[in-house]
Design an enzyme around this catalytic site. Structure first.
Site, PDB file in Angstrom:
ATOM      1  N   GLY A 228     -15.565  -0.312  -3.274  1.00  0.00           N
ATOM      2  CA  GLY A 228     -14.760  -0.474  -4.625  1.00  0.00           C
ATOM      3  C   GLY A 228     -13.265  -0.082  -4.301  1.00  0.00           C
TER       4      GLY A 228
ATOM      5  N   GLY B  18     -10.548   1.708  -4.052  1.00  0.00           N
ATOM      6  CA  GLY B  18     -10.333   2.954  -4.052  1.00  0.00           C
ATOM      7  C   GLY B  18      -9.084   3.312  -4.315  1.00  0.00           C
ATOM      8  NE  ARG B  19      -5.421   2.437   0.239  1.00  0.00           N
ATOM      9  CZ  ARG B  19      -4.741   2.689   1.433  1.00  0.00           C
ATOM     10  NH1 ARG B  19      -3.491   3.333   1.239  1.00  0.00           N
ATOM     11  NH2 ARG B  19      -5.150   2.147   2.487  1.00  0.00           N
TER      12      ARG B  19
ATOM     13  N   GLY C 239      -6.259   7.816  -3.160  1.00  0.00           N
ATOM     14  CA  GLY C 239      -5.895   6.580  -3.912  1.00  0.00           C
ATOM     15  C   GLY C 239      -4.705   6.132  -3.922  1.00  0.00           C
TER      16      GLY C 239
ATOM     17  NE  ARG D 269      -3.571  -5.845  -2.726  1.00  0.00           N
ATOM     18  CZ  ARG D 269      -4.598  -5.191  -1.811  1.00  0.00           C
ATOM     19  NH1 ARG D 269      -4.809  -5.383  -0.649  1.00  0.00           N
ATOM     20  NH2 ARG D 269      -5.866  -4.882  -2.637  1.00  0.00           N
TER      21      ARG D 269
ATOM     22  NE  ARG E  21     -11.472  -6.416  -2.747  1.00  0.00           N
ATOM     23  CZ  ARG E  21     -10.406  -6.200  -1.734  1.00  0.00           C
ATOM     24  NH1 ARG E  21     -10.729  -6.051  -0.844  1.00  0.00           N
ATOM     25  NH2 ARG E  21      -9.094  -5.783  -2.091  1.00  0.00           N
TER      26      ARG E  21
ATOM     27  CG  ASP F 249     -14.769  -3.869   2.660  1.00  0.00           C
ATOM     28  OD1 ASP F 249     -15.626  -3.778   3.529  1.00  0.00           O
ATOM     29  OD2 ASP F 249     -14.015  -2.901   2.404  1.00  0.00           O
ATOM     30  CG  ASN F 250     -11.209  -5.308   4.040  1.00  0.00           C
ATOM     31  OD1 ASN F 250     -11.042  -4.846   2.943  1.00  0.00           O
ATOM     32  ND2 ASN F 250     -10.949  -4.579   4.882  1.00  0.00           N
TER      33      ASN F 250
ATOM     34  CG  ASP G  19      -7.871  -5.030   1.591  1.00  0.00           C
ATOM     35  OD1 ASP G  19      -7.014  -5.267   0.415  1.00  0.00           O
ATOM     36  OD2 ASP G  19      -8.905  -4.472   1.283  1.00  0.00           O
TER      37      ASP G  19
HETATM   38  P1  AMP Z   1     -10.073  -0.749   3.771  1.00  0.00           P
HETATM   39  O1  AMP Z   1     -10.385  -0.317   5.109  1.00  0.00           O
HETATM   40  O2  AMP Z   1      -8.527  -0.432   3.579  1.00  0.00           O
HETATM   41  O3  AMP Z   1     -10.511  -2.047   3.347  1.00  0.00           O
HETATM   42  O4  AMP Z   1     -10.685   0.384   2.816  1.00  0.00           O
HETATM   43  C1  AMP Z   1     -11.885   0.571   2.758  1.00  0.00           C
HETATM   44  C2  AMP Z   1     -12.306   1.525   1.245  1.00  0.00           C
HETATM   45  O5  AMP Z   1     -11.635   2.507   1.545  1.00  0.00           O
HETATM   46  C3  AMP Z   1     -12.068   0.712   0.288  1.00  0.00           C
HETATM   47  O6  AMP Z   1     -13.061   0.800  -0.864  1.00  0.00           O
HETATM   48  C4  AMP Z   1     -10.779   1.372  -0.322  1.00  0.00           C
HETATM   49  O7  AMP Z   1     -10.226   1.248  -1.511  1.00  0.00           O
HETATM   50  C5  AMP Z   1     -11.123   2.720   0.171  1.00  0.00           C
HETATM   51  N1  AMP Z   1      -9.757   3.334   0.372  1.00  0.00           N
HETATM   52  C6  AMP Z   1      -8.994   3.319   1.598  1.00  0.00           C
HETATM   53  N2  AMP Z   1      -7.891   4.258   1.629  1.00  0.00           N
HETATM   54  C7  AMP Z   1      -8.034   4.771   0.350  1.00  0.00           C
HETATM   55  C8  AMP Z   1      -7.261   5.916  -0.233  1.00  0.00           C
HETATM   56  N3  AMP Z   1      -6.072   6.527   0.428  1.00  0.00           N
HETATM   57  N4  AMP Z   1      -7.675   6.334  -1.446  1.00  0.00           N
HETATM   58  C9  AMP Z   1      -8.740   5.789  -2.069  1.00  0.00           C
HETATM   59  N5  AMP Z   1      -9.598   5.015  -1.364  1.00  0.00           N
HETATM   60  C10 AMP Z   1      -9.288   4.379  -0.228  1.00  0.00           C
HETATM   61 MG    MG Z   2     -10.276  -2.930   1.877  1.00  0.00          MG
END
Ligand code: AMP
Ligand code: MG
Length: 562
Positions: free
Chosen positions: A117, A119-120, A153, A210, A217, A291-292, A301
């Site tokens: 989901g 997350g941020r 986040g 963005r 996704r 997810d990306n 992403d």
């Molecule tokens: P990513 O590798 O950037 O695609 O992130 C994978 C997952 O981790 C996604 O669900 C992001 O929303 C979550 N995520 C990455 N960094 C953070 C953060 N600093 N705080 C909360 N969620 C994060």
């Molecule tokens: Mg991501």
């Protein structure tokens, strides 16, 4: 036709922030999470949760893209206003915004990771421009959401500069991508352990806004499927076909199995197109988890991505992936295919039934087609980089079979045998005189190619001979095109960029930005708007990576910490 009406409908009047027109269809039409408190949880039966961005201590603007603002008619004045900074750092909501985070899962590095989901990331809403086009505005780094798991986040300046610059650079390179409207500092600090080595330190917090026609996704579809909630998968598939893909399915209200299969084909084609562009410009995404993967085939992403400097197809910038190199440059097409396979498995229950496996067969055929099409299109793309058109089939048979494929294969081997800058190679090759009546002499290309090597002492006699032989074959092949040197150069320079967001260039701009000087970000942003055209006084942004950057963090390798 009435002339006055025609000019009124085609002109776009710049508007202010308060006049933006929001129509939040995603949250209106899809099931949402009934819980509105902001705490981490598993969210079932829903595609999003309402959540508000966090208030920050002292927001300020670092960079802003007026071209993105113009996508939804926002006037330049509004883009420079204090209200703009408040809104796009998450400190003020416009009246019709309905902020929400999306619920999705994904395969990370090949393994099913369950719910992930946003997350941020927090969507502010869907804005509709004066031509009826729809754009989602999404903040990244604006505080915790129900999907933040054990993270904060937030995002730091260095990763936000990288996301901001690269989204825009990719757009101007002609690569399908999400866009970036703005980059703001929050005024807060964020603690990060950049190398995951126990040395956490405070960094500057930042938010990127963005912009994309959709942020859906592959992982959005996968999560309910993994929970056996096929009805929920069907809702998003129907929604996506009738909204994001409405141009391909005009008038369809309730998609049939055939529509779903056609849609999957289109997703597959778009994904192929995106990856092909990455391979053309030397981009390594770094984290091609499902997810990306955007359902629209947009690059999304921007984390530990990187640009090939010396042509090394096994390279990945992502330290987290350093041992397996799953997401290395050369593997990106296969990973796209693997990700599409996961999407096919997700939608299989919607197109298959007990009495017929027709749906499954079509999905399999689409996947096979992806592999075939990729090979064929990759060859065409590689030829185009050399200023060559593919030979007509009969001619290809007459000329030795497959000779073009061999020409490309030999070139890519040559580029790896001595550390050669990929970007500069193609630009310099365009300068070489391949039409000389005296034939190709080493003097006619040596000085042109002199500056593209990272370790000139690697150049052996054997290499020089192979290069010469390859150039002779290339020159001969160029004859069949009937182009002058100048024409060939123009064609090549339109597909081979001169300026790419080299890893060390971002890092240099980040170093300055962390000290309050945003001129490096601005300069890159300006130059990368016309990446195929040589710009006066900007040769320092087209140079190969300096030696000091070879092993410097941020310049050659990046962690996921952002
Ligand atoms: P990513 O590798 O950037 O695609 O992130 C994978 C997952 O981790 C996604 O669900 C992001 O929303 C979550 N995520 C990455 N960094 C953070 C953060 N600093 N705080 C909360 N969620 C994060
Ligand atoms: Mg991501």
């Amino acid at each position: 036709m009435n002339k006055t009406t025609a000019s009124i409908t085609s002109a776009k009047k710049p508007i202010s922030l308060n006049d933006l027109c929001f129509d939040n269809r995603f949250v209106r039409e899809l099931p949402g999470d009934p819980e509105t408190e902001n705490f981490c949880r598993q969210v079932e039966g829903a595609y999003y949760s309402f959540v508000k961005p966090a208030v920050t201590v002292n927001p300020s603007l670092v960079a802003y893209s007026s071209s993105v603002a113009s996508l939804f008619d926002l006037s330049d004045d509004s883009g420079k206003s204090e209200q703009f900074v408040r809104v796009f750092s998450g400190n003020e909501l416009l009246p019709s915004m309905q902020p929400f985070s999306m619920c999705y899962g994904g395969h990370q590095f090949g393994n099913w990771a369950g719910q992930l989901g946003d997350g941020r990331a927090i969507n502010l809403g869907e804005v509709i421009n004066q031509h009826g086009e729809r754009w989602y505005l999404q903040l990244k780094g604006a505080g915790i959401t129900p999907y933040s798991r054990n993270a904060d986040g937030l995002a730091v300046l260095r990763s936000s500069v990288r996301e901001f610059l690269c989204s825009e650079a990719m757009h101007y390179l002609g690569v399908p991508t999400t866009r970036a409207l703005s980059l703001t500092l929050t005024g807060d600090t964020v603690v990060r352990d950049m190398f995951y080595d126990g040395n956490a330190k405070p960094e500057l917090g930042a938010v990127v806004c963005r912009v994309a026609p959709s942020f859906t996704r592959f992982g959005n579809f996968q999560l309910p499927a993994s929970r056996g909630d096929i009805d929920l998968v069907k809702k998003l598939v129907d929604y996506t076909i009738t909204t994001d893909f409405s141009d391909s399915f005009p008038g369809i209200v309730e998609p049939t199995k055939d529509n779903i299969l056609q849609w999957y084909q289109e997703v597959s084609e778009r994904t192929l197109e995106m990856v092909l562009h990455w391979m053309r410009v030397g981009f390594v995404h770094g984290v091609m988890n499902t997810d990306n993967m955007s359902i629209l085939g947009l690059t999304i992403d921007y984390g530990p991505y990187g640009w090939l400097e010396n042509y090394d197809p096994t390279w990945t910038p992502n330290t987290t992936d350093a041992s397996n190199r799953r997401y290395r440059f050369e593997h990106q097409p296969q990973i796209a295919h693997w990700n599409l396979l996961q999407l096919a498995n997700t939608i299989l229950p919607l197109v298959d039934d007990e009495n017929s496996d027709e749906g499954r067969k079509v999905l399999e055929a689409t996947l096979n087609q992806f592999a075939e099409n990729y090979q064929a299109r990759h060859l065409v793309m590689q030829l185009e980089k050399l200023g060559l058109k593919p030979l007509a089939e009969e001619q290809a048979i007459l000329e030795e079979k497959q000779s073009d494929a061999v020409l490309i294969k030999d070139l890519l081997t040559l580029l790896q045998s001595v550390e050669t800058d990929m970007t500069l190679f193609y630009r310099c090759l365009a300068e070489v005189d391949v039409m000389s009546s005296r034939g190709l002499t080493s003097g006619s290309y040596e000085s042109i190619l002199a500056d593209i090597y990272y370790q000139p002492d690697q150049i052996t006699e054997e290499y020089s001979l192979q290069l010469h032989q390859w150039l002779e074959r290339y020159a001969k092949r160029c004859e069949s095109e009937g182009l002058t040197n100048i024409e060939r150069k123009q064609i090549m320079n339109a597909i081979n960029p001169l300026y790419v967001l080299r890893n060390y260039l971002s890092q240099t701009a980040i170093d300055k930005a962390e000290n309050g000087d945003f001129s490096g970000v601005e300069e890159l942003m300006e130059v990368l708007k016309t990446p195929y055209t040589e710009q006066e006084g900007k040769s320092h942004l087209a140079e190969k990576r300096p030696e000091w950057a070879r092993h410097r963090a941020g310049c050659s390798m990046l962690s996921c910490s952002s």
